[in-house]
Structures are given as C-alpha cells and as structure tokens.
Design an enzyme around this catalytic site. Structure first.
Site, mmCIF file in Angstrom:
data_model
loop_
_atom_site.group_PDB
_atom_site.id
_atom_site.type_symbol
_atom_site.label_atom_id
_atom_site.label_comp_id
_atom_site.label_asym_id
_atom_site.label_seq_id
_atom_site.Cartn_x
_atom_site.Cartn_y
_atom_site.Cartn_z
ATOM 1 N N LYS A 18 123.982 -53.900 85.463
ATOM 2 C CA LYS A 18 125.084 -52.938 85.525
ATOM 3 C C LYS A 18 125.785 -53.122 86.872
ATOM 4 C CE LYS A 18 124.590 -48.539 84.148
ATOM 5 N NZ LYS A 18 125.507 -47.542 83.551
ATOM 6 N N ARG A 58 121.177 -36.023 83.284
ATOM 7 C CA ARG A 58 121.912 -35.287 84.288
ATOM 8 C C ARG A 58 122.066 -33.824 83.899
ATOM 9 N NH1 ARG A 58 127.486 -38.249 85.426
ATOM 10 N NH2 ARG A 58 126.203 -40.108 85.429
ATOM 11 N N GLU A 85 124.704 -44.023 75.763
ATOM 12 C CA GLU A 85 123.914 -43.797 76.974
ATOM 13 C C GLU A 85 123.969 -42.313 77.321
ATOM 14 O OE1 GLU A 85 124.995 -46.355 80.297
ATOM 15 O OE2 GLU A 85 124.507 -44.760 81.711
#
Ligand code: 3PG
Length: 221
Positions: free
Chosen positions: A125, A42, A38
C-alpha cells in the site's frame, strides 16, 4: 494478496458507524461491481460489521487500519480474509505470516519499501498517496523498484484514480470515495451502488488480464 487486488480496480475504504448499515452497504458495493471491501478498524462496530459483511455473497472483506498483531487476530476471527495497514510493524508481519493471513502493508519511502522487500512483500500500500507526491512519486519509485506493485491510498477520487491506475506499478487503488459517510447515514444505497459502478469502470485491465501469469499469486503476504 495479488489475487485480491486483481478483483477490481478500486477497494473502497469503509468507515462504518452504524452496524445496521453493514450489510446493505456491502450489498450495494458488490452490486455496483466492487467486491473487495476494506473495513477500517476505526469504529466500535467495525469487527461486528466485518462478520456480517463476510456473509454477503460475492464480498471479500478485509480489515483496514490494522496496526498490531492483536488487531490482526481480532480481524481474522471476525471473518476478514485480508488485512491492510497504513504502515507496518515487524510484529504485525510475523503474526500475519504465522497465521497465513494475507497482509497489504503500507510504505511511503524507499527505505520502508526496502524493509518490506526484505520481508518478502512485492505488493505494498502506498500511503498517504497524494500527500506523498502521488503519481510522480510512484513513477520515480518504479525505477529502483520495478518488481514492486502498489495500491495507492489517500487523497484518491473518481476524478484522479485513472492517473494512478494507468501506471504499470499500480495494481489497484483504494479510497473512501465510493462509500461516503453522508450517503451511508442517509441510507442512499442506490447512490453508493452507482458510485461503485462508476469506480468499476476505471481501467486497470492491463494488470488484471495478466492474472494467470502472476508468479507471486500463491504467496501469502
Ligand atoms: C483513510 O485513511 O480513510 C484512507 O486512507 C482513505 O483515504 P481517503 O479518504 O483519502 O480516500
């Protein structure tokens, strides 16, 4: 999304600052036994990193920190094969469903889980896992939501991951610990491979062994 989560007990969350690190990082993690990666949206190079990593043999690359439909489209175009989000927005869900882009949305409360259930999700999640009560909260959520499986994220480490993976409603966990930024900066790919190997040894076999019986595996979520 269920099939992706079954590939390994741990999905490393990757914050990539240097594009040159993308491929050796992915290679080290895949070699260590963690094929599902993943990449957090960012950093400025995250999308480019995904494109490069998607070509690493054996790697399944997802986009993390996906907050908006625009993020999802950018990640899809960059070669990501799934998206994850710390929460959800209906516009994001709509976009992912429209494009057949598997989404792992985030929730931390019963009401959020109910909204995602209403949108057809049964794999969610759980974020932020440790700060929201960790294992005790997941056990409590299992009573009213026996049909939901979770990928807990946030505050999980090699030393406590097994406590989550032992739960029947946990499909896999994700976290940043297999690929610490300091090891990336020092280009210690062997060390990262070793951390991945240790994470791979964590047991969630009772979930993965049931992969062929999975009734929801064909759904795009
Ligand atoms: C993140 O926000 O970076 C992910 O949730 C991972 O959290 P962690 O660093 O606690 O594993």
């Amino acid at each position: 999304m269920h099939m992706i989560c079954r590939q390994a007990p741990v999905i490393p969350v990757l914050v990539i600052e240097d594009l040159a690190h993308a491929v050796p990082l992915a290679e080290a993690l895949v070699a260590g036994g963690l094929p599902v990666l993943e990449v957090a949206l960012r950093t400025p190079v995250a999308l480019q990193a995904m494109s490069l990593m998607a070509r690493v043999p054996g790697a399944t690359i997802g986009a993390g920190n996906v907050m908006t439909a625009k993020h999802a489209m950018e990640a899809l175009q960059a070669g990501a094969t799934f998206a994850t989000s710390p929460g959800f927005a209906h516009s994001l869900i709509d976009c992912c469903k429209e494009h057949g882009f598997p989404l792992l949305p985030g929730a931390a409360t019963a009401s959020e889980i109910m909204q995602l259930l209403d949108r057809g999700f049964d794999l969610i999640k759980f974020f932020p896992a440790a700060a929201t009560g960790g294992v005790a909260t997941l056990k409590a959520l299992g009573a009213p939501f026996p049909q939901i499986h979770f990928c807990p994220t946030g505050g999980i480490s090699q030393s406590n991951a097994h406590e989550y993976l032992e739960l029947v409603n946990v499909a896999c966990v994700s976290g940043s610990w297999p690929a610490p930024l300091e090891l990336q900066k020092a280009e210690l790919w062997g060390d990262i491979r070793q951390l991945a190997h240790q994470a791979r040894q964590l047991n969630n076999g009772h979930h993965r062994s049931a992969a062929n019986d999975e009734p929801h595996s064909a759904k795009v979520e």
